[in-house]
Scaffold this active site. Sequence first.
Site, PDB file in Angstrom:
ATOM      1  N   ASP A  59     -40.348  71.068  55.322  1.00  0.00           N
ATOM      2  CA  ASP A  59     -39.586  70.160  53.893  1.00  0.00           C
ATOM      3  C   ASP A  59     -39.038  68.953  53.534  1.00  0.00           C
ATOM      4  O   ASP A  59     -39.710  67.931  52.992  1.00  0.00           O
ATOM      5  CB  ASP A  59     -38.534  71.161  53.052  1.00  0.00           C
ATOM      6  CG  ASP A  59     -37.676  71.546  54.195  1.00  0.00           C
ATOM      7  OD1 ASP A  59     -37.906  70.704  55.689  1.00  0.00           O
ATOM      8  OD2 ASP A  59     -36.622  71.780  53.330  1.00  0.00           O
ATOM      9  N   LYS A  97     -37.028  60.905  54.952  1.00  0.00           N
ATOM     10  CA  LYS A  97     -35.818  60.064  54.662  1.00  0.00           C
ATOM     11  C   LYS A  97     -36.287  59.424  56.146  1.00  0.00           C
ATOM     12  O   LYS A  97     -35.651  59.566  57.182  1.00  0.00           O
ATOM     13  CB  LYS A  97     -34.147  60.828  54.773  1.00  0.00           C
ATOM     14  CG  LYS A  97     -34.517  61.641  53.349  1.00  0.00           C
ATOM     15  CD  LYS A  97     -33.334  62.171  53.707  1.00  0.00           C
ATOM     16  CE  LYS A  97     -32.592  63.336  52.369  1.00  0.00           C
ATOM     17  NZ  LYS A  97     -31.648  63.742  52.856  1.00  0.00           N
ATOM     18  N   ASP A 100     -35.891  63.908  58.584  1.00  0.00           N
ATOM     19  CA  ASP A 100     -34.835  63.381  58.011  1.00  0.00           C
ATOM     20  C   ASP A 100     -34.361  62.037  59.514  1.00  0.00           C
ATOM     21  O   ASP A 100     -34.786  61.557  59.364  1.00  0.00           O
ATOM     22  CB  ASP A 100     -33.335  64.134  57.410  1.00  0.00           C
ATOM     23  CG  ASP A 100     -32.332  64.408  57.667  1.00  0.00           C
ATOM     24  OD1 ASP A 100     -32.240  63.204  56.996  1.00  0.00           O
ATOM     25  OD2 ASP A 100     -30.937  64.105  58.068  1.00  0.00           O
TER      26      ASP A 100
HETATM   27  P1  5GP Z   1     -34.056  66.312  60.845  1.00  0.00           P
HETATM   28  O1  5GP Z   1     -34.187  67.194  62.760  1.00  0.00           O
HETATM   29  O2  5GP Z   1     -35.139  65.364  60.739  1.00  0.00           O
HETATM   30  O3  5GP Z   1     -33.054  65.479  60.829  1.00  0.00           O
HETATM   31  O4  5GP Z   1     -33.799  67.186  59.812  1.00  0.00           O
HETATM   32  C1  5GP Z   1     -34.956  68.144  58.668  1.00  0.00           C
HETATM   33  C2  5GP Z   1     -34.199  69.017  58.807  1.00  0.00           C
HETATM   34  O5  5GP Z   1     -33.364  68.546  58.488  1.00  0.00           O
HETATM   35  C3  5GP Z   1     -35.204  69.270  57.095  1.00  0.00           C
HETATM   36  O6  5GP Z   1     -36.256  70.165  57.689  1.00  0.00           O
HETATM   37  C4  5GP Z   1     -34.310  70.776  55.979  1.00  0.00           C
HETATM   38  O7  5GP Z   1     -34.132  71.385  56.716  1.00  0.00           O
HETATM   39  C5  5GP Z   1     -32.526  69.265  56.939  1.00  0.00           C
HETATM   40  N1  5GP Z   1     -32.228  68.275  55.402  1.00  0.00           N
HETATM   41  C6  5GP Z   1     -32.639  66.981  55.201  1.00  0.00           C
HETATM   42  N2  5GP Z   1     -32.746  66.898  54.652  1.00  0.00           N
HETATM   43  C7  5GP Z   1     -31.933  67.337  53.825  1.00  0.00           C
HETATM   44  C8  5GP Z   1     -31.463  66.942  52.506  1.00  0.00           C
HETATM   45  O8  5GP Z   1     -31.764  66.381  51.770  1.00  0.00           O
HETATM   46  N3  5GP Z   1     -31.346  69.206  51.627  1.00  0.00           N
HETATM   47  C9  5GP Z   1     -31.887  69.458  52.583  1.00  0.00           C
HETATM   48  N4  5GP Z   1     -31.185  70.872  51.816  1.00  0.00           N
HETATM   49  N5  5GP Z   1     -31.631  70.211  53.622  1.00  0.00           N
HETATM   50  C10 5GP Z   1     -32.234  68.984  54.508  1.00  0.00           C
HETATM   51 MG    MG Z   2     -36.028  72.012  57.418  1.00  0.00          MG
END
Ligand code: 5GP
Ligand code: MG
Length: 179
Positions: A104, A135, A107
């Site tokens: 989805d 992002k 981040d």
């Molecule tokens: P990363 O490992 O890239 O930091 O995080 C990825 C995961 O963090 C995404 O798949 C999601 O589950 C969660 N995440 C990051 N940003 C958001 C956001 O704005 N809203 C929500 N609900 N989850 C997020």
């Molecule tokens: Mg996720």
Amino acid sequence: MTSSRTVNPHLLHTLFRADDIDRRVRELAENIRNDISERPLTVLVVLKGAFVFAADLVRVLGVPLKIEFICVSSYGTATVSSHQTEILLEPKDLSGRFVLVVDDICDTGYTMQCVKKRALELGADSVKTCTLLDKPSRREVDCAVDYAGFVIPDVFVAGYGIDCAGEHRELPDIYVVET
Ligand code: 5GP
Ligand code: MG
């Protein structure tokens, strides 16, 4: 159903409406389809947040494929992801497959990096990554995103499969959430 429905007051405003998302998903599908022509494709869906996106994407891809699921938990608060990841569910075997990881949101990049590495350990021939929302300003690790739907700033979002404290996954639009 669109953003005109009554929603919880902490959903601040609509970021992407269902019809914008639909248009972009079809564009992504076309790009992916042009790249993967002959391969045995497996779409590896990152649960839970990508389930709606992946369901829409595979139905417009128009190529034969298998679907597998992976569930990665990251320890953190409701709105801040952390660096430690634990795999809670994964496919048995991906050998010989061209894998498209579908998430989805990318981040910090830790989840995508972890899932890509795991797919290769499970035998994938090659791995590409697709995220609905990206992002880049939040990135902490270099995880290549091959297909990104929308680049967004550092805001917390929910809707279209993405939750806020377990809620709002069912909403057809994507909202910015007050944190
Ligand atoms: P990363 O490992 O890239 O930091 O995080 C990825 C995961 O963090 C995404 O798949 C999601 O589950 C969660 N995440 C990051 N940003 C958001 C956001 O704005 N809203 C929500 N609900 N989850 C997020
Ligand atoms: Mg996720």
